[in-house]
Design a protein around this motif. Structure first.
Motif, PDB file in Angstrom:
ATOM      1  N   LEU A  45     -24.742  52.157  26.451  1.00 25.68           N
ATOM      2  CA  LEU A  45     -24.143  52.281  24.874  1.00 25.68           C
ATOM      3  C   LEU A  45     -23.085  51.200  24.753  1.00 25.68           C
ATOM      4  CD1 LEU A  45     -21.198  55.573  25.538  1.00 25.68           C
ATOM      5  CD2 LEU A  45     -23.853  55.368  23.744  1.00 25.68           C
ATOM      6  N   ALA A  46     -23.914  51.215  23.141  1.00 22.14           N
ATOM      7  CA  ALA A  46     -22.963  49.887  22.710  1.00 22.14           C
ATOM      8  C   ALA A  46     -22.151  50.509  21.256  1.00 22.14           C
ATOM      9  CB  ALA A  46     -24.161  49.245  21.924  1.00 22.14           C
ATOM     10  N   VAL A  47     -20.793  50.422  21.615  1.00 22.67           N
ATOM     11  CA  VAL A  47     -19.843  51.051  20.702  1.00 22.67           C
ATOM     12  C   VAL A  47     -18.799  49.407  19.793  1.00 22.67           C
ATOM     13  CG1 VAL A  47     -17.524  52.218  20.634  1.00 22.67           C
ATOM     14  CG2 VAL A  47     -19.204  52.086  22.585  1.00 22.67           C
ATOM     15  N   ARG A  48     -19.145  50.003  18.922  1.00 15.12           N
ATOM     16  CA  ARG A  48     -18.713  48.832  17.821  1.00 15.12           C
ATOM     17  C   ARG A  48     -17.058  48.761  17.389  1.00 15.12           C
ATOM     18  NH1 ARG A  48     -19.963  44.220  14.984  1.00 15.12           N
ATOM     19  NH2 ARG A  48     -22.346  44.857  14.684  1.00 15.12           N
ATOM     20  N   LEU A  49     -15.901  48.172  18.139  1.00 10.89           N
ATOM     21  CA  LEU A  49     -14.921  48.099  17.807  1.00 10.89           C
ATOM     22  C   LEU A  49     -13.948  47.679  16.593  1.00 10.89           C
ATOM     23  CD1 LEU A  49     -13.508  48.224  21.179  1.00 10.89           C
ATOM     24  CD2 LEU A  49     -14.310  49.891  19.945  1.00 10.89           C
ATOM     25  N   GLY A  50     -13.103  47.991  16.141  1.00  9.70           N
ATOM     26  CA  GLY A  50     -12.285  47.451  15.045  1.00  9.70           C
ATOM     27  C   GLY A  50     -11.294  46.715  14.886  1.00  9.70           C
ATOM     28  N   VAL A  51     -11.746  45.335  16.454  1.00  9.89           N
ATOM     29  CA  VAL A  51     -11.111  44.601  16.532  1.00  9.89           C
ATOM     30  C   VAL A  51     -10.930  43.191  16.339  1.00  9.89           C
ATOM     31  CG1 VAL A  51     -10.010  46.171  18.732  1.00  9.89           C
ATOM     32  CG2 VAL A  51     -11.570  44.348  19.210  1.00  9.89           C
ATOM     33  N   HIS A  57     -21.370  46.663  25.513  1.00 13.17           N
ATOM     34  CA  HIS A  57     -22.349  46.845  25.574  1.00 13.17           C
ATOM     35  C   HIS A  57     -22.364  47.021  27.372  1.00 13.17           C
ATOM     36  CE1 HIS A  57     -25.187  45.638  22.574  1.00 13.17           C
ATOM     37  NE2 HIS A  57     -23.722  44.900  22.870  1.00 13.17           N
ATOM     38  N   ALA A  58     -22.983  48.792  27.902  1.00 14.53           N
ATOM     39  CA  ALA A  58     -22.628  49.030  29.393  1.00 14.53           C
ATOM     40  C   ALA A  58     -23.864  49.234  29.203  1.00 14.53           C
ATOM     41  CB  ALA A  58     -21.477  49.644  29.127  1.00 14.53           C
ATOM     42  N   PHE A 111     -16.005  46.308  31.746  1.00 16.49           N
ATOM     43  CA  PHE A 111     -16.670  46.244  30.926  1.00 16.49           C
ATOM     44  C   PHE A 111     -15.240  45.053  29.550  1.00 16.49           C
ATOM     45  CE2 PHE A 111     -14.770  50.161  30.444  1.00 16.49           C
ATOM     46  CZ  PHE A 111     -13.463  50.481  29.330  1.00 16.49           C
ATOM     47  N   LYS A 112     -16.179  44.362  28.309  1.00 16.20           N
ATOM     48  CA  LYS A 112     -15.347  43.867  28.064  1.00 16.20           C
ATOM     49  C   LYS A 112     -15.861  43.709  26.733  1.00 16.20           C
ATOM     50  CE  LYS A 112     -13.929  38.668  28.342  1.00 16.20           C
ATOM     51  NZ  LYS A 112     -14.199  37.503  28.917  1.00 16.20           N
ATOM     52  N   VAL A 113     -15.071  43.568  25.256  1.00 18.70           N
ATOM     53  CA  VAL A 113     -15.264  43.175  24.504  1.00 18.70           C
ATOM     54  C   VAL A 113     -16.131  41.776  24.114  1.00 18.70           C
ATOM     55  CG1 VAL A 113     -13.558  42.595  23.056  1.00 18.70           C
ATOM     56  CG2 VAL A 113     -15.270  43.773  21.556  1.00 18.70           C
ATOM     57  N   ASP A 114     -17.365  42.095  23.130  1.00 16.86           N
ATOM     58  CA  ASP A 114     -18.017  40.529  23.250  1.00 16.86           C
ATOM     59  C   ASP A 114     -17.187  40.300  21.923  1.00 16.86           C
ATOM     60  OD1 ASP A 114     -19.470  41.269  20.874  1.00 16.86           O
ATOM     61  OD2 ASP A 114     -20.945  41.553  22.048  1.00 16.86           O
ATOM     62  N   LYS A 115     -17.846  38.362  21.904  1.00 16.14           N
ATOM     63  CA  LYS A 115     -16.879  38.654  20.232  1.00 16.14           C
ATOM     64  C   LYS A 115     -17.635  38.931  18.599  1.00 16.14           C
ATOM     65  CE  LYS A 115     -20.843  34.849  20.328  1.00 16.14           C
ATOM     66  NZ  LYS A 115     -21.151  33.116  20.358  1.00 16.14           N
ATOM     67  N   ILE A 160      -9.497  51.910  11.406  1.00 18.71           N
ATOM     68  CA  ILE A 160     -10.181  52.123  12.614  1.00 18.71           C
ATOM     69  C   ILE A 160     -11.030  51.842  13.996  1.00 18.71           C
ATOM     70  CG2 ILE A 160     -12.884  53.056  12.690  1.00 18.71           C
ATOM     71  CD1 ILE A 160     -12.973  53.450   9.473  1.00 18.71           C
ATOM     72  N   TYR A 161     -10.281  51.965  14.741  1.00 17.65           N
ATOM     73  CA  TYR A 161     -10.209  51.604  16.698  1.00 17.65           C
ATOM     74  C   TYR A 161     -11.902  51.590  16.386  1.00 17.65           C
ATOM     75  CZ  TYR A 161     -10.860  50.664  20.999  1.00 17.65           C
ATOM     76  OH  TYR A 161     -10.354  50.059  22.678  1.00 17.65           O
ATOM     77  N   VAL A 162     -13.462  52.916  15.994  1.00 17.95           N
ATOM     78  CA  VAL A 162     -14.298  52.717  16.983  1.00 17.95           C
ATOM     79  C   VAL A 162     -15.047  53.503  15.605  1.00 17.95           C
ATOM     80  CG1 VAL A 162     -16.081  55.107  17.941  1.00 17.95           C
ATOM     81  CG2 VAL A 162     -14.159  54.548  19.163  1.00 17.95           C
ATOM     82  N   LYS A 163     -16.119  51.598  15.850  1.00 19.26           N
ATOM     83  CA  LYS A 163     -16.217  52.141  14.006  1.00 19.26           C
ATOM     84  C   LYS A 163     -18.197  52.546  14.185  1.00 19.26           C
ATOM     85  CE  LYS A 163     -13.864  48.293  11.574  1.00 19.26           C
ATOM     86  NZ  LYS A 163     -14.604  47.418  11.016  1.00 19.26           N
ATOM     87  N   THR A 164     -18.510  52.096  15.025  1.00 22.67           N
ATOM     88  CA  THR A 164     -20.065  52.575  15.405  1.00 22.67           C
ATOM     89  C   THR A 164     -20.120  53.006  16.544  1.00 22.67           C
ATOM     90  OG1 THR A 164     -21.022  50.437  15.412  1.00 22.67           O
ATOM     91  CG2 THR A 164     -21.163  51.850  13.201  1.00 22.67           C
TER      92      THR A 164
END
Length: 229
Positions: A44-50, A172-173, A163-167, A207-211
């Motif tokens: 899964l690849a989750v793009r976050l609004g952070v 990615h997990a 897991f950890k949000v990348d730059k 928006i927190y979860v974008k894609t």
């Protein structure tokens, strides 16, 4: 741009680019469009609004996948002699201390997870340049620095991942293998997504979860509906 093979064209043709799929639909579709001869990982690849550059918007956590990752996780337990027996019984692949510290110092990193005790962390500090970039540095927040070594080893072996949000703001997990049933993939995916939602930083606005995209090692990606989480 490289030309697509016949099988790749077929795989792309099965995906409706104008559609957001449910977790269950995507799990079944990724199995259908994967044609590798080996057992591909599903990710899964989750793009976050952070903004990960800001400490108060960093997203990092652990999750125990109901069906594990399907991968044989190699665990190194860096422990004192009194903890060696319990680490071995729990399933650690490598157990010891000074001899493994020396091996790491000389460049050995052939493990997936390192578990250690608070009293040993001081010895690991100088190895941060080797372990840090590979994501192997133990951390109390992920449960890899603990006195309950046996429990930590057993959890990692059973499918606990961190897991950890990348730059770029993406998590990615790996959530399983193509050989899993679609239901198993979906349950693992939902567990990760539920955990991510609980970790939303209060400083994150909008928006927190974008894609969300699901794919296997060599398949095209399938877009999930970010509103489902």
């Amino acid at each position: 741009m490289a030309k697509l093979t016949k099988k790749q064209k077929e795989a792309h043709g099965k995906i409706d680019k104008n559609k957001f799929y449910s977790v269950e639909e995507a799990s079944a579709l990724v199995k259908e469009i994967t044609n590798t001869k080996f057992d591909s990982s599903v990710e899964l690849a989750v793009r976050l609004g952070v903004d990960p550059r800001k400490a108060n918007q960093m997203v990092r956590g652990v999750v125990t996948l109901p069906h594990g990752t399907g991968k044989d996780v190699k665990v190194l337990a860096l422990v004192t002699p009194d903890k060696e027996a319990e680490a071995k019984e729990a399933g650690a692949d490598f157990v010891g201390l000074d001899e493994y510290l020396d091996k790491i110092k000389n460049g050995w990193t052939d493990v997936d997870v390192i578990i250690t005790m608070p009293s040993v962390m001081g010895k690991l500090g100088p190895l941060g340049r080797i372990l840090g970039p590979r994501g192997l540095m133990p951390n109390p927040k992920t449960g890899t620095v603990t006195m309950d070594v046996a429990k930590a080893v057993a959890e990692v072996k059973a499918g606990k991942i961190d897991f950890k949000v990348d730059k770029t703001g993406i998590v990615h997990a790996a959530i399983g293998k193509v050989s899993f049933t679609a239901d198993m993939i979906a349950e693992n995916a939902n567990e990760l997504l539920d955990t991510l939602m609980k970790l939303k930083p209060s400083a994150s606005k909008g928006i927190y979860v974008k894609t969300i995209f699901m794919s296997s090692t060599m398949s095209p990606s399938v877009a999930l509906d970010p509103k489902v989480v």
